[in-house]
Design an enzyme around this catalytic site. Structure first.
Site, PDB file in Angstrom:
ATOM      1  N   ARG A 142      31.288  17.140 -14.680  1.00  8.68           N
ATOM      2  CA  ARG A 142      32.184  17.557 -13.590  1.00  8.68           C
ATOM      3  C   ARG A 142      32.657  16.399 -12.734  1.00  8.68           C
ATOM      4  NH1 ARG A 142      28.622  21.425 -10.981  1.00  8.68           N
ATOM      5  NH2 ARG A 142      27.111  21.157 -12.647  1.00  8.68           N
ATOM      6  N   GLU A 150      13.204  17.750 -11.711  1.00  8.19           N
ATOM      7  CA  GLU A 150      12.142  18.489 -11.022  1.00  8.19           C
ATOM      8  C   GLU A 150      10.931  18.624 -11.959  1.00  8.19           C
ATOM      9  OE1 GLU A 150      13.615  22.093  -9.466  1.00  8.19           O
ATOM     10  OE2 GLU A 150      11.829  22.466  -8.255  1.00  8.19           O
TER      11      GLU A 150
END
Ligand SMILES: O=P(O)(O)OC[C@H]1O[C@H](OP(=O)(O)OP(=O)(O)O)[C@H](O)[C@@H]1O
Ligand SMILES: Nc1ncnc2[nH]cnc12
Length: 171
Positions: A59, A96
């Site tokens: 993006r 994460e």
């Protein structure tokens, strides 16, 4: 004047439960809002002496190439592993849970190039920090990291300490 936020759609539980995804496709569809977003990104950067805009897959490519056109400078993509055909430099970074990596062509940046790093979203900051490392490893100077959106509650800025970090819209 309409606000950019009105053209950023929130999609709950995408791509996984608990995430509120900020979807910029309504902004891309609308010519005048897309132009407003581009001008807002440019105005984050008073000093426009940029040699290369580095855009982050995928993006970051949308406005990254528009920024490079507006600044009349080079555009260099940073891509997910295995996508770039020529000689690459790789940076591994922590997610994460687990790790991921990003690559850049080794001839994309020259020593001393002034570089603007662009992506659509600053979330935890792992992606952007990895891109800063790639640019610096090739001898480039990171003049600014700029984003359309910053998810401030994820503290991505903490990972980008020492880098000039700007965003058009902060959540
Ligand atoms: O700050 P971080 O926590 O590192 O996350 C931000 C990154 O995550 C998103 O990309 P994604 O991996 O979803 O890829 P895409 O742009 O190809 O959809 C976004 O476009 C940034 O590149
Ligand atoms: N909430 C979110 N929306 C869009 N892109 C993202 N990248 C990381 N978190 C995101």
């Amino acid at each position: 004047m309409q606000e950019l936020q009105e053209f950023i759609r929130e999609v709950k539980d995408f791509p996984k439960p608990g995430v509120v995804f900020k979807d910029i496709t309504p902004l891309l569809v609308n010519h005048s809002m897309r132009e407003q977003a581009l001008q807002s990104l440019i105005s984050l950067m008073p000093d426009r002496q940029i040699d290369v805009v580095v855009g982050v897959e995928s993006r970051g490519f949308f406005f990254g190439t528009l920024l490079a056109a507006a600044l009349k400078c080079s555009f260099v993509p940073v891509r997910k592993p295995g996508k770039l055909p020529f000689q690459t430099l790789t940076q591994v970074y922590d997610l994460e849970y687990g790790q991921d990596s990003l690559q850049i062509h080794t001839d994309g940046i020259k020593k001393g190039d002034k570089v603007l790093i662009h992506d659509d979203v600053l979330a935890t900051g792992g992606t952007a920090k990895a891109v800063c490392n790639l640019v610096e490893a090739l001898g480039g100077e990171v003049v600014q990291c700029n984003f359309l959106m910053e998810l401030a509650f994820l503290n991505g800025r903490d990972k980008l300490k020492g880098f000039n970090t700007k965003a058009v819209v902060t959540y």
